[in-house]
Write a protein that holds these residues in place. Structure first.
Motif, short mmCIF file in Angstrom:
data_model
loop_
_atom_site.label_atom_id
_atom_site.label_comp_id
_atom_site.label_asym_id
_atom_site.label_seq_id
_atom_site.Cartn_x
_atom_site.Cartn_y
_atom_site.Cartn_z
N UNK A 1 0.80 -1.23 0.00
CA UNK A 1 0.00 0.00 0.00
C UNK A 1 0.83 1.28 0.00
N UNK A 2 2.15 1.15 0.15
CA UNK A 2 3.00 2.34 0.09
C UNK A 2 2.99 2.93 -1.31
N UNK A 3 3.16 4.24 -1.42
CA UNK A 3 3.33 4.83 -2.75
C UNK A 3 4.55 4.22 -3.44
N UNK A 4 4.48 4.02 -4.73
CA UNK A 4 5.58 3.38 -5.45
C UNK A 4 6.86 4.19 -5.41
N UNK A 5 6.77 5.48 -5.14
CA UNK A 5 7.98 6.30 -5.05
C UNK A 5 8.84 5.89 -3.86
N UNK A 6 8.26 5.22 -2.86
CA UNK A 6 9.00 4.74 -1.70
C UNK A 6 9.65 3.38 -1.92
N UNK A 7 9.33 2.75 -3.04
CA UNK A 7 9.81 1.41 -3.33
C UNK A 7 10.87 1.45 -4.43
N UNK B 1 -5.22 -10.98 -0.21
CA UNK B 1 -4.66 -10.58 -1.50
C UNK B 1 -5.67 -9.78 -2.32
N UNK B 2 -6.92 -10.22 -2.34
CA UNK B 2 -7.96 -9.47 -3.05
C UNK B 2 -8.22 -8.12 -2.40
N UNK B 3 -8.23 -8.09 -1.07
CA UNK B 3 -8.44 -6.82 -0.35
C UNK B 3 -7.31 -5.84 -0.62
N UNK B 4 -6.09 -6.35 -0.73
CA UNK B 4 -4.95 -5.47 -1.05
C UNK B 4 -5.16 -4.83 -2.42
N UNK B 5 -5.61 -5.62 -3.39
CA UNK B 5 -5.83 -5.07 -4.73
C UNK B 5 -6.94 -4.03 -4.73
N UNK B 6 -7.99 -4.28 -4.00
CA UNK B 6 -9.07 -3.28 -3.89
C UNK B 6 -8.58 -2.02 -3.18
N UNK B 7 -7.79 -2.19 -2.13
CA UNK B 7 -7.25 -1.03 -1.40
C UNK B 7 -6.28 -0.24 -2.29
N UNK B 8 -5.47 -0.94 -3.07
CA UNK B 8 -4.57 -0.24 -3.98
C UNK B 8 -5.34 0.59 -5.00
N UNK B 9 -6.43 0.05 -5.50
CA UNK B 9 -7.25 0.78 -6.47
C UNK B 9 -7.86 2.03 -5.86
N UNK B 10 -8.08 2.00 -4.56
CA UNK B 10 -8.71 3.14 -3.88
C UNK B 10 -7.70 4.20 -3.43
N UNK B 11 -6.41 3.90 -3.46
CA UNK B 11 -5.42 4.85 -2.92
C UNK B 11 -5.20 6.06 -3.81
N UNK B 12 -5.22 5.88 -5.11
CA UNK B 12 -4.90 6.98 -6.00
C UNK B 12 -3.43 7.00 -6.39
N UNK B 13 -2.58 6.31 -5.64
CA UNK B 13 -1.17 6.25 -5.99
C UNK B 13 -0.73 4.83 -6.36
N UNK B 14 -1.60 3.87 -6.23
CA UNK B 14 -1.31 2.49 -6.64
C UNK B 14 -2.45 2.02 -7.54
#
Length: 127
Positions: free
Chosen positions: A31-37, A80-93
């Protein structure tokens, strides 16, 4: 006659701490922004990271909770599915169902890896 509760061994407790720590790390890193990875060279590596992360969670989870494998794997698929849904809701993932499929393939590899691993290295099962 009372039945004594089966307490986890010290090894079992350590495996459980490791499992929950790894699960927390996977969720946070997902869930971290990709700029941190670190930058990814190509998309295949992203899918491999998903599969390897969930393979590790599956292996550690089945060692930590040997009598609850099916519920554990279903819970990890849900995470795993919840992570994908949360990523879609972040705006940065971006949530991708292909990532969830890679998670599932990693989980499916866990029982196969366990059968290949010599029995003396496995955690003892509890009744």
């Amino acid at each position: 006659m009372t039945q004594k509760a089966i307490l986890p061994t010290q090894r079992q407790r350590l495996l459980r701490w490791g499992f929950w720590s790894l699960l927390l790390a996977v969720v946070v890193l997902s869930l971290l922004p990709t700029s941190y990875l670190p930058p990814q060279a190509f998309s295949l590596w992203d899918k491999a990271q998903h599969a390897l992360g969930f393979l590790a969670l599956g292996l550690l989870g089945q060692a930590a909770y040997p009598s609850q494998r099916i519920p554990l794997w279903l819970a990890l698929l849900t995470v795993g599915g919840a992570i994908e849904l949360a990523q879609a809701a972040t705006g940065w993932r971006y949530g991708e169902w292909a990532d969830w499929l890679a998670d599932a393939l990693g989980l499916l590899a866990a029982p196969a890896m366990q059968t290949l691993w010599p029995a003396r290295h496995r955690a003892p099962t509890q009744p």
